[in-house]
Design a protein around this motif. Structure first.
Motif, PDB file in Angstrom:
ATOM      1  N   ALA A 131       0.886  33.084 -23.988  1.00  8.84           N
ATOM      2  CA  ALA A 131      -0.214  32.697 -23.101  1.00  8.84           C
ATOM      3  C   ALA A 131      -0.967  31.496 -23.659  1.00  8.84           C
ATOM      4  N   ILE A 132      -1.247  31.499 -24.951  1.00 12.76           N
ATOM      5  CA  ILE A 132      -2.007  30.400 -25.559  1.00 12.76           C
ATOM      6  C   ILE A 132      -1.206  29.111 -25.534  1.00 12.76           C
ATOM      7  N   SER A 133       0.094  29.198 -25.775  1.00 11.73           N
ATOM      8  CA  SER A 133       0.914  27.988 -25.746  1.00 11.73           C
ATOM      9  C   SER A 133       0.928  27.352 -24.361  1.00 11.73           C
ATOM     10  N   ARG A 134       0.977  28.155 -23.324  1.00 12.72           N
ATOM     11  CA  ARG A 134       0.973  27.630 -21.955  1.00 12.72           C
ATOM     12  C   ARG A 134      -0.396  27.078 -21.580  1.00 12.72           C
ATOM     13  N   MET A 135      -1.474  27.773 -21.995  1.00 16.17           N
ATOM     14  CA  MET A 135      -2.816  27.278 -21.706  1.00 16.17           C
ATOM     15  C   MET A 135      -3.110  26.010 -22.499  1.00 16.17           C
ATOM     16  N   GLN A 136      -2.554  25.925 -23.694  1.00  7.50           N
ATOM     17  CA  GLN A 136      -2.712  24.706 -24.483  1.00  7.50           C
ATOM     18  C   GLN A 136      -2.032  23.532 -23.802  1.00  7.50           C
ATOM     19  N   ARG A 139      -4.135  22.529 -20.914  1.00  7.94           N
ATOM     20  CA  ARG A 139      -5.545  22.344 -21.282  1.00  7.94           C
ATOM     21  C   ARG A 139      -6.461  23.278 -20.487  1.00  7.94           C
ATOM     22  N   THR A 140      -6.078  24.520 -20.503  1.00  4.21           N
ATOM     23  CA  THR A 140      -6.884  25.560 -19.868  1.00  4.21           C
ATOM     24  C   THR A 140      -7.764  26.204 -20.919  1.00  4.21           C
ATOM     25  N   GLY A 141      -9.072  26.084 -20.753  1.00  7.66           N
ATOM     26  CA  GLY A 141      -9.995  26.648 -21.725  1.00  7.66           C
ATOM     27  C   GLY A 141      -9.939  28.162 -21.752  1.00  7.66           C
ATOM     28  N   ALA A 142     -10.014  28.738 -22.942  1.00  4.72           N
ATOM     29  CA  ALA A 142      -9.918  30.193 -23.071  1.00  4.72           C
ATOM     30  C   ALA A 142     -10.647  30.651 -24.320  1.00  4.72           C
ATOM     31  N   LEU A 143     -11.150  31.870 -24.250  1.00  2.00           N
ATOM     32  CA  LEU A 143     -11.784  32.518 -25.398  1.00  2.00           C
ATOM     33  C   LEU A 143     -11.335  33.978 -25.411  1.00  2.00           C
ATOM     34  N   ILE A 144     -10.557  34.340 -26.423  1.00  3.04           N
ATOM     35  CA  ILE A 144      -9.990  35.681 -26.536  1.00  3.04           C
ATOM     36  C   ILE A 144     -10.524  36.323 -27.809  1.00  3.04           C
ATOM     37  N   LEU A 170      -1.110  38.030 -17.345  1.00  9.65           N
ATOM     38  CA  LEU A 170      -2.459  38.485 -17.026  1.00  9.65           C
ATOM     39  C   LEU A 170      -3.497  37.619 -17.723  1.00  9.65           C
ATOM     40  N   ILE A 171      -3.259  37.275 -18.973  1.00  7.06           N
ATOM     41  CA  ILE A 171      -4.192  36.412 -19.711  1.00  7.06           C
ATOM     42  C   ILE A 171      -4.307  35.053 -19.034  1.00  7.06           C
ATOM     43  N   PHE A 175      -7.728  33.209 -17.105  1.00  3.23           N
ATOM     44  CA  PHE A 175      -8.326  31.931 -17.508  1.00  3.23           C
ATOM     45  C   PHE A 175      -7.895  30.760 -16.630  1.00  3.23           C
ATOM     46  N   GLU A 176      -7.139  31.026 -15.563  1.00  2.18           N
ATOM     47  CA  GLU A 176      -6.779  29.959 -14.627  1.00  2.18           C
ATOM     48  C   GLU A 176      -8.058  29.292 -14.112  1.00  2.18           C
ATOM     49  N   LYS A 177      -8.013  27.963 -14.016  1.00  2.00           N
ATOM     50  CA  LYS A 177      -9.232  27.177 -13.796  1.00  2.00           C
ATOM     51  C   LYS A 177      -9.994  27.556 -12.538  1.00  2.00           C
ATOM     52  N   HIS A 178      -9.315  28.071 -11.529  1.00  2.00           N
ATOM     53  CA  HIS A 178      -9.987  28.449 -10.294  1.00  2.00           C
ATOM     54  C   HIS A 178     -10.250  29.959 -10.205  1.00  2.00           C
ATOM     55  N   SER A 179      -9.990  30.658 -11.287  1.00  2.87           N
ATOM     56  CA  SER A 179     -10.209  32.095 -11.291  1.00  2.87           C
ATOM     57  C   SER A 179     -11.702  32.400 -11.467  1.00  2.87           C
ATOM     58  N   PRO A 180     -12.222  33.405 -10.773  1.00  4.55           N
ATOM     59  CA  PRO A 180     -13.636  33.774 -10.954  1.00  4.55           C
ATOM     60  C   PRO A 180     -13.921  34.371 -12.333  1.00  4.55           C
ATOM     61  N   LEU A 181     -12.859  34.718 -13.068  1.00  5.33           N
ATOM     62  CA  LEU A 181     -13.023  35.292 -14.410  1.00  5.33           C
ATOM     63  C   LEU A 181     -12.861  34.250 -15.509  1.00  5.33           C
TER      64      LEU A 181
END
Length: 270
Positions: A131-136, A139-144, A170-171, A175-181
């Motif tokens: 998940a982190i490799s794909r978000m990296q 450039r999807t911001g995330a805090l786990i 799920l992760i 953190f998808e940019k348009h997700s409300p979460l």
């Protein structure tokens, strides 16, 4: 040999020297614990009050001695209130060093964890890394936040309960940019994603780099008084960082992060 030495009218024994060494050791540990936080300035101020008290008592100045004595008597309660998070962290660190803690020799000798299979933990690590490799890459911001022995306390009014298995999809969807979460932190406890959109305490450490954002400061804040691991993916640069014990390690590779996850989720229990 005489074990008691007369010094300025006081009896000085070898136990007094041991007493002094223990106090010095505790002060050093408190310094290392508070270093870099706003509470450090309060600690220095209280230390100066105590030094002044012993000085005026030695100089036999009764008025100042009584004033400072009363301040110290009330100050014990103030110290417990002001340094409640630091005291909790100190006791948490101390608990890890006891003979029955999970990292101790006795624990490893008598508990059967060394024969345990860690397939579930390895699967969780792999899912997080994917998940982190794909978000990296996007450039999807995330805090786990990965909670270990410390049960997280967070604002349940603003968070969303998930209670789902840890999976990369799920992760990423959280953190998808348009997700409300998207905003806030994701909390992993054991093999479950406990909650998302969690608001964490922000670190007030003045020594943190000024260029870091709210995610990084929140990651440091949640690890300053607990043994959690917080992983951050930068939305601006796509870099990966993690925070542990109030320290921020920036620009780590996925390989280094995987080693850290093994250290927290597997080696910590082996």
């Amino acid at each position: 040999m005489k074990e008691v030495i007369e010094l300025y009218g006081y009896e000085f024994r070898w136990l007094n020297a041991l007493d002094l060494l223990i106090v010095i050791f505790l002060i050093i540990q408190l310094y290392r614990l508070l270093k870099g936080s706003l509470a450090f300035n309060i600690f220095v101020g209280l230390l100066m009050v105590y030094i002044t008290y012993f000085l005026v008592r030695w100089l036999q100045m009764p008025i100042l001695t009584n004033i400072l004595q009363n301040f110290i008597n009330v100050g014990i309660i103030a110290i417990i209130i002001i340094f409640q998070p630091e005291i909790r962290k100190f006791l948490l660190v101390l608990g890890k060093k006891t003979p029955l803690s999970k990292d101790s020799f006795l624990s490893k000798l008598f508990l059967p964890d060394k024969f345990k299979s860690y397939k579930e933990e390895e699967n969780i690590i792999n899912e997080i890394i994917v998940a982190i490799s794909r978000m990296q890459a996007t450039r999807t911001g995330a805090l786990i936040v990965i909670a270990t022995t410390y049960r997280l306390k967070f604002d349940s009014a603003s968070s969303i309960n998930i209670d789902g298995n840890v999976s990369s999809k799920l992760i990423e969807s959280i953190f998808e940019k348009h997700s409300p979460l998207h905003d806030g932190a994701l909390i992993i406890v054991g093999n479950k994603i406990l909650a998302a959109k969690v608001i964490l305490p922000v670190s007030e450490n003045p020594n943190l780099p000024t260029r870091i954002g709210l995610r990084h400061r929140s990651a440091v804040g949640i690890t300053e008084h607990s043994d959690n691991l917080a992983i951050i993916v930068s939305e601006e640069r796509g870099s990966v960082s993690y925070a542990q014990d109030g320290d921020l390690i920036q620009d780590v590779s996925l390989e280094d992060l995987k080693v850290k996850l093994y250290e927290v989720l597997i080696d910590g229990y082996a």
